[in-house]
Design an enzyme around this catalytic site. Structure first.
Site, PDB file in Angstrom:
ATOM      1  NE  ARG A  44      -4.350   1.619   1.591  1.00 34.68           N
ATOM      2  CZ  ARG A  44      -4.910   2.608   2.306  1.00 34.68           C
ATOM      3  NH1 ARG A  44      -4.465   2.908   3.493  1.00 34.68           N
ATOM      4  NH2 ARG A  44      -5.932   3.272   1.811  1.00 34.68           N
ATOM      5  CG  HIS A  48      -1.736   5.172  -0.784  1.00 40.30           C
ATOM      6  ND1 HIS A  48      -2.490   5.606   0.275  1.00 40.30           N
ATOM      7  CD2 HIS A  48      -2.548   4.342  -1.489  1.00 40.30           C
ATOM      8  CE1 HIS A  48      -3.700   5.058   0.213  1.00 40.30           C
ATOM      9  NE2 HIS A  48      -3.758   4.273  -0.837  1.00 40.30           N
ATOM     10  CD1 TRP A 187     -11.786  -6.037  -0.193  1.00 40.23           C
ATOM     11  CD2 TRP A 187      -9.877  -5.766   0.938  1.00 40.23           C
ATOM     12  NE1 TRP A 187     -11.564  -4.692  -0.048  1.00 40.23           N
ATOM     13  CE2 TRP A 187     -10.400  -4.491   0.639  1.00 40.23           C
ATOM     14  CE3 TRP A 187      -8.665  -5.841   1.648  1.00 40.23           C
ATOM     15  CZ2 TRP A 187      -9.780  -3.300   1.016  1.00 40.23           C
ATOM     16  CZ3 TRP A 187      -8.043  -4.650   2.037  1.00 40.23           C
ATOM     17  CH2 TRP A 187      -8.601  -3.410   1.729  1.00 40.23           C
TER      18      TRP A 187
END
Ligand code: DDH
Length: 289
Positions: A44, A48, A187
């Site tokens: 991540r 980002h 998820w």
């Protein structure tokens, strides 16, 4: 190493492989974090850092590593990524010749490969920037929104619909943290292994609104232990997106091939690489092969 402290030291493949190995071994050592790995939060961080790119102005992207500085470090979307940046500090201290911006992307590459993902070819060349190069807030996707927003955000980076869907499969990894984004839960059932399960679960499970005080998110009807963001459901609510999701759900090899290609593109957005390096990317040996 001795050579790494020499003036005019030009690092080669083996030097970057040594950094890769250091990150991989620290991933193994620090297996008490979250679901057992810093891998997802490192992915991540790389995303980002890269996903701020604006193709019209050429601003943003992984060159610069401007998330080291406020205001970018304090943007809501970057909440929690300090854990990833701090994890990499000892690596930077051991290999001071690598830039933060090359290191963050190398950590993303290493994490994806070590979490049993496809090979992710890599090339160095990012330079660290100044605080003035921080991008404005709002360039990363908003999880409460749907397909129109996703297209606006990802088209700005230069991606098409197929690439948006392939990139979204990264949500096979990791989880949401209530104290970071406000959302909660993973998820998939294997959040430290990259698979095409994100698409399979999106298509096969029944998703219902979670009843709670937090922001609107979905839970799977069967176990109520998995989650989807409104922006995730957009991937099957939009006909064009859904057609790609079906392909990736049916064929993990295709997902791996397309995911590798699109993540290389993401990680290189806006980076002024040396000429002649487009076809000279490196593939690192996995640590536990
Ligand atoms: Fe994501 N993501 N992401 N994401 N993402 C979150 C976590 C992780 C969105 C929102 C969230 C991508 C696309 C989107 C990863 C990788 C990628 C969280 C939870 C939110 C919210 C953060 C937290 O609470 O800690 C939205 C919206 C989109 C979109 O609209 C497309 C992409 C393209 C990637 C990628 O890597 C290519 C990963 C990995 C995580 C898990 C982090 C962790 O700590 O675990």
């Amino acid at each position: 190493s001795g050579s790494a402290t020499t003036k005019n030291f030009t690092p080669k493949f083996d030097d970057y492989q040594a950094v890769y190995n250091e990150i991989a071994s620290r991933l193994e050592e620090n297996d008490e974090y979250d679901d057992g790995s810093y891998g997802p939060v490192l992915v991540r961080l790389a995303w980002h850092a890269s996903g701020t790119f604006d193709k019209e102005t050429g601003t943003g992207g992984s060159n610069g590593a401007t998330m080291r500085f406020a205001p970018e470090s304090a943007h809501g979307a970057n909440a929690g990524l300090k854990a990833a940046r701090d994890f990499l500090e000892p690596v930077k201290a051991k290999f001071p010749w690598i830039t933060y911006s090359d290191l963050w992307i190398l950590a993303g590459v290493c994490s994806l490969q070590e979490m049993l993902g496809p090979q992710i070819p890599y090339r160095p060349g990012r330079k660290d920037g100044e605080v003035a190069a921080c991008t404005p807030d709002g360039r990363l996707p908003d999880a409460s929104q749907a397909q129109d927003h996703l297209r606006k955000i990802f088209y700005r980076m230069g991606f098409n619909d197929q690439e948006i869907v392939a990139l979204s499969g990264a949500h096979a990894l990791g989880r949401c943290h209530a104290n970071r984004s406000g959302y909660e839960g993973p998820w998939t059932f294997s959040p430290t292994v990259l698979t095409n399960d994100y698409y399979k679960l999106l298509l096969d499970e029944k998703w219902q609104w979670k009843k709670w005080e937090g922001p609107k998110q979905y839970e799977d009807k069967t176990t109520k232990s998995l989650m989807m963001l409104p922006a995730d459901l957009a991937i099957i609510q939009d006909k064009k997106f859904k057609a790609y999701a079906e392909k990736y759900a049916a064929d993990n090899d295709l997902f791996f091939k397309d995911f590798s290609a699109v993540i290389v593109k993401l990680f290189e957005l806006g980076v002024p690489f040396a000429e002649g390096t487009e076809n000279k990317r490196w593939v690192f040996k996995t640590f536990n092969a």
